[in-house]
Write a protein that holds these residues in place. Sequence first.
Motif, PDB file in Angstrom:
ATOM      1  N   UNK A 187      31.357  16.808 -28.723  1.00  0.00           N
ATOM      2  CA  UNK A 187      32.677  17.379 -28.447  1.00  0.00           C
ATOM      3  C   UNK A 187      33.671  16.278 -28.093  1.00  0.00           C
ATOM      4  N   UNK A 188      33.239  15.299 -27.327  1.00  0.00           N
ATOM      5  CA  UNK A 188      34.132  14.197 -26.970  1.00  0.00           C
ATOM      6  C   UNK A 188      34.446  13.351 -28.202  1.00  0.00           C
TER       7      UNK A 188
ATOM      8  N   UNK B 182      20.891   7.826 -19.472  1.00  0.00           N
ATOM      9  CA  UNK B 182      21.151   9.202 -19.045  1.00  0.00           C
ATOM     10  C   UNK B 182      22.646   9.507 -19.086  1.00  0.00           C
ATOM     11  N   UNK B 183      22.991  10.610 -19.718  1.00  0.00           N
ATOM     12  CA  UNK B 183      24.384  11.011 -19.882  1.00  0.00           C
ATOM     13  C   UNK B 183      24.531  12.465 -19.470  1.00  0.00           C
ATOM     14  N   UNK B 184      25.652  12.779 -18.868  1.00  0.00           N
ATOM     15  CA  UNK B 184      25.878  14.135 -18.339  1.00  0.00           C
ATOM     16  C   UNK B 184      26.250  15.094 -19.470  1.00  0.00           C
ATOM     17  N   UNK B 185      25.244  15.617 -20.151  1.00  0.00           N
ATOM     18  CA  UNK B 185      25.439  16.625 -21.185  1.00  0.00           C
ATOM     19  C   UNK B 185      24.463  17.772 -20.928  1.00  0.00           C
ATOM     20  N   UNK B 186      24.633  18.853 -21.695  1.00  0.00           N
ATOM     21  CA  UNK B 186      23.776  20.015 -21.468  1.00  0.00           C
ATOM     22  C   UNK B 186      22.364  19.840 -22.019  1.00  0.00           C
ATOM     23  N   UNK B 187      22.076  18.674 -22.615  1.00  0.00           N
ATOM     24  CA  UNK B 187      20.724  18.448 -23.128  1.00  0.00           C
ATOM     25  C   UNK B 187      19.705  18.464 -21.991  1.00  0.00           C
ATOM     26  N   UNK B 188      20.155  18.110 -20.778  1.00  0.00           N
ATOM     27  CA  UNK B 188      19.231  18.108 -19.643  1.00  0.00           C
ATOM     28  C   UNK B 188      18.795  19.523 -19.286  1.00  0.00           C
TER      29      UNK B 188
ATOM     30  N   UNK C 196      23.897   8.178  -9.659  1.00  0.00           N
ATOM     31  CA  UNK C 196      24.399   6.821  -9.875  1.00  0.00           C
ATOM     32  C   UNK C 196      23.946   6.267 -11.223  1.00  0.00           C
ATOM     33  N   UNK C 197      22.969   6.926 -11.846  1.00  0.00           N
ATOM     34  CA  UNK C 197      22.447   6.456 -13.135  1.00  0.00           C
ATOM     35  C   UNK C 197      22.904   7.324 -14.295  1.00  0.00           C
ATOM     36  N   UNK C 198      23.747   8.322 -14.025  1.00  0.00           N
ATOM     37  CA  UNK C 198      24.172   9.258 -15.067  1.00  0.00           C
ATOM     38  C   UNK C 198      25.636   8.997 -15.438  1.00  0.00           C
ATOM     39  N   UNK C 199      25.868   8.663 -16.699  1.00  0.00           N
ATOM     40  CA  UNK C 199      27.217   8.395 -17.193  1.00  0.00           C
ATOM     41  C   UNK C 199      27.850   9.677 -17.709  1.00  0.00           C
ATOM     42  N   UNK C 200      29.161   9.809 -17.551  1.00  0.00           N
ATOM     43  CA  UNK C 200      29.844  10.965 -18.104  1.00  0.00           C
ATOM     44  C   UNK C 200      29.891  10.863 -19.622  1.00  0.00           C
ATOM     45  N   UNK C 201      29.973  12.001 -20.283  1.00  0.00           N
ATOM     46  CA  UNK C 201      30.048  12.012 -21.743  1.00  0.00           C
ATOM     47  C   UNK C 201      31.304  11.281 -22.214  1.00  0.00           C
ATOM     48  N   UNK C 202      32.395  11.450 -21.491  1.00  0.00           N
ATOM     49  CA  UNK C 202      33.654  10.797 -21.869  1.00  0.00           C
ATOM     50  C   UNK C 202      33.523   9.276 -21.808  1.00  0.00           C
ATOM     51  N   UNK C 203      32.949   8.771 -20.721  1.00  0.00           N
ATOM     52  CA  UNK C 203      32.782   7.326 -20.595  1.00  0.00           C
ATOM     53  C   UNK C 203      31.852   6.790 -21.675  1.00  0.00           C
TER      54      UNK C 203
ATOM     55  N   UNK D  60      25.440  -0.745 -29.569  1.00  0.00           N
ATOM     56  CA  UNK D  60      26.228  -0.554 -28.356  1.00  0.00           C
ATOM     57  C   UNK D  60      25.375   0.127 -27.306  1.00  0.00           C
ATOM     58  N   UNK D  61      25.247  -0.529 -26.172  1.00  0.00           N
ATOM     59  CA  UNK D  61      24.497  -0.025 -25.023  1.00  0.00           C
ATOM     60  C   UNK D  61      25.526   0.283 -23.935  1.00  0.00           C
ATOM     61  N   UNK D  62      26.047   1.498 -23.887  1.00  0.00           N
ATOM     62  CA  UNK D  62      27.219   1.799 -23.055  1.00  0.00           C
ATOM     63  C   UNK D  62      27.080   1.449 -21.582  1.00  0.00           C
TER      64      UNK D  62
END
Length: 263
Positions: free
Chosen positions: A20-21, A187-193, A206-213, A229-231
């Motif tokens: 979506x992003x 780890x990214x903050x998406x609904x896959x979790x 502290x280890x979870x990145x936002x989807x936007x970032x 690319x390793x964000x």
Amino acid sequence: MSKSTQGTAVVTGASAGLGRVYADRLARRGYDLILIARRGDRLAEIAAGIQAQYGVNVSTIAADLGKEADLESVASRLEADDSITLLVNNAGVSTVAPIGGTTRAQFDAMNDVNVNGMARLTYAVLPKFIARNAGTLVNIGSILGFAHLPGATIYSGTKGYVNHFTRGLQNEVAGTKVRVQLVAPSATATDIWELSGVPLENLNQEAVMSAEDCVDAALAGLDLGETVTLPSVEDATLWKQFEELSGKLFAAAQNRRPATRYA
């Protein structure tokens, strides 16, 4: 009339999370869009919002890329569309459980979507990109494609395929104007979790990145010309070291004699 200046970008898994992003950011960059996901109602809502905001054309395909008939239908449509200039293979499925606690349906879904779906859609567009010497392929892998954790064995295996498949394609298009980027998030903050059976709040925040970032970093990496690319990895030299060690290991394996420790 569309305001597109970049051609058409295809984004899979576009109804939520990274997809979506990506849809929003690519429309902002001037791409028309083809958005693909299972949830047609959510796709329609997203498409309407993007069209209103950016003035680009947005079409949607409601499809389950884990189903062969749906996958072939989507692939055929992409093969027939000469306006496509970019594909983001983002759709993915995950189940966090040991293999003994994973159902056959979950096992098949991870392989069907993460591996077969990604590879088939790549095959639908990349030969045309190469023929016209222009186009961009972005495959969303994972840091787990380079590592392994308990409960993520199957997912890691599928993302290992994505990572190595994409790296191989980069070798094949070297010297052309075709771009192939591997994005390997952590780890990214998406609904896959939630879909994996692990609530997001159970993770170390502290280890979870936002989807936007994550997407913004991935697109910045693409702009910088990165192939990988390793964000979330601050020290870029770690990837260089990893590549160098991988090359040394491969070179050391080119030997017809067994290693002396096996004598």
